[in-house]
Write an enzyme that holds these catalytic residues in place. Structure first.
Site, PDB file in Angstrom:
ATOM      1  N   THR A  85       0.851  -1.189   0.000  1.00 45.65           N
ATOM      2  CA  THR A  85       0.000   0.000   0.000  1.00 45.65           C
ATOM      3  C   THR A  85       0.883   1.235   0.000  1.00 45.65           C
ATOM      4  OG1 THR A  85      -1.774   1.181   1.183  1.00 45.65           O
ATOM      5  CG2 THR A  85      -0.198  -0.027   2.532  1.00 45.65           C
ATOM      6  N   HIS A  96       2.749 -11.294  14.395  1.00 37.45           N
ATOM      7  CA  HIS A  96       3.869 -11.765  15.204  1.00 37.45           C
ATOM      8  C   HIS A  96       3.713 -13.237  15.609  1.00 37.45           C
ATOM      9  CE1 HIS A  96       7.534 -11.346  17.212  1.00 37.45           C
ATOM     10  NE2 HIS A  96       7.269 -10.405  18.100  1.00 37.45           N
TER      11      HIS A  96
END
Length: 411
Positions: A330, A382
């Site tokens: 993006t 994560h």
């Protein structure tokens, strides 16, 4: 007499919104001609008439929510809506059409629920967990843009209802005064979906963002030197997106976990490189994919991005354009963003954020020079990606962009 029904859209889409009627009662329509534009969660779809004739009746208004299979218009011979009443007796084979027109949604609801359940896609682990918890899979809102139900969706569904008691705050809206100072505008179906999925991603992932900065001097110099030759040869302009797409593909090959997704206690490793490119439209952000980006050269990537961006602005993207992406880029820099933390796209575990190029004083050896610099951000899940891999992934992109010849030689 022919019924215009909402067509099958995709496995994960069971309803849409009437965005715009392209034909009105009394107007003629040819076979195969578009009669209505539907807005769905992902794309806009134009529906054709299977028969030539005159539009007799529109059975849903613009802005109405309609379900797959629902009758939304009647096309037949004649000059308009008045023919609707007299046409029914002459069509005994369609005894479910005109008489049931006054309540098409109620008449078809049970069938639609069954169809929706038949189309539902869920992993075996998700189905098992849903059975254990006594949860109906059809009641779950999956994060996956294609509607696949994962274990984390089932787990999230079990806790989501507890957040609902915020509803009593609604009476505060009764203080609304119609003095022209406030306007209530209902969000489009796509904007509602975007809002819902972004919130789900935030709630259902352990998202973290790491940053770096890139000296754009060399890639800007190379682009400036080659842009005319590139355009003459390929009839497409050389931009920065092809460099970043190539750099992302190279980094994904070195750090394959970034090109995966989590399904329960399993990682789905993707051996393809369909890179999503976020495109801003009036209806909201959409992310079509550059399919097999690893097999495309710079010109093919630039041409594909240009075509997808135009289709997005014209509301012509198809479900195929939006499906199957493995990683997203993006670029908030086109709007002047200096730094941001992009949110993951659906079930993907990584997204790269590009930002505006700004000249800043940078230490080069023992000297301070003014260089065109860009901050880049990698948001990642994560649970799947460790800090070492995330930092290494972003550092590799930095090195490739700062040495663009390596990208050209490797493509």
């Amino acid at each position: 007499m022919a019924e215009i029904r909402v067509p099958e859209l995709a496995e994960s889409i069971t309803e849409g919104t009437i965005a715009k009627w392209l034909k009105q009662p009394g107007e003629s329509v040819d076979k195969g001609e578009f009669i209505v534009e539907l807005e769905t969660d992902k794309v806009n779809v134009e529906v054709i008439s299977e028969e030539a004739g005159t539009v007799q009746e529109l059975m849903a208004a613009e802005g109405d929510t309609v379900e797959v299979g629902q009758v939304i218009a009647i096309v037949g011979a004649g000059s308009g809506a008045p023919a609707q009443q007299s046409a029914a007796p002459s069509q005994p084979a369609q005894e479910q059409s005109a008489p049931a027109a006054s309540e098409p949604v109620a008449a078809q609801a049970p069938a639609e629920e069954a169809a929706s359940g038949d189309r539902l896609i869920a992993s075996p682990a998700a189905r098992k967990l849903a059975r254990e918890k006594g949860i109906n899979l059809a009641d779950i809102s999956p994060v996956d843009p294609m509607g696949r139900v994962r274990v984390q969706d089932v787990e999230a569904h079990g806790t989501a209802p507890k957040a609902q008691p915020a509803a009593p705050a609604a009476p505060k809206q009764e203080a609304k005064v119609d003095d022209g100072r406030v306007e209530r505008v209902k969000m489009s179906r796509r904007r509602q979906t975007i809002a819902k999925r972004l919130l789900e991603v935030k709630q259902n992932t352990a998202m973290l963002t790491t940053f770096n900065e890139i000296d754009m001097t060399n890639v800007m110099e190379l682009r400036s030197r080659k842009k005319d030759e590139f355009f003459d040869k390929n009839d497409v302009r050389l931009g920065f997106m092809s460099f970043f797409t190539k750099a992302v593909v190279a980094a994904l090959k070195k750090y394959p976990n970034v090109n995966s997704e989590l399904d329960g206690d399993e990682l789905i490793m993707k051996n393809y490189f369909d890179i999503g490119i976020a495109v801003s439209t009036e209806g909201g952000l959409v992310v079509p994919n550059v399919v097999d980006a690893d097999r495309k050269n710079f010109a093919e990537i630039e041409a594909t991005i240009g075509e997808l961006a135009k289709k997005a602005r014209d509301n012509k993207l198809t479900l195929a354009d939006m499906s199957g992406g493995s990683f997203t880029i993006t670029n908030g820099g086109v709007f002047g963003s200096l730094l941001s933390t992009p949110i993951l796209n659906g079930t993907q575990v990584g997204i790269l954020g590009m930002h505006t190029i700004q000249k800043r004083p940078i230490a080069v050896g023992n000297n301070v020079e003014i260089r065109p610099m860009m901050y880049v951000a990698l948001s990642y899940d994560h649970r799947v990606i460790d800090g070492k891999d995330s930092v290494g992934f972003l550092k590799m992109i930095k090195e490739l962009i700062e040495n663009p010849e390596d990208l050209l030689l490797g493509s």
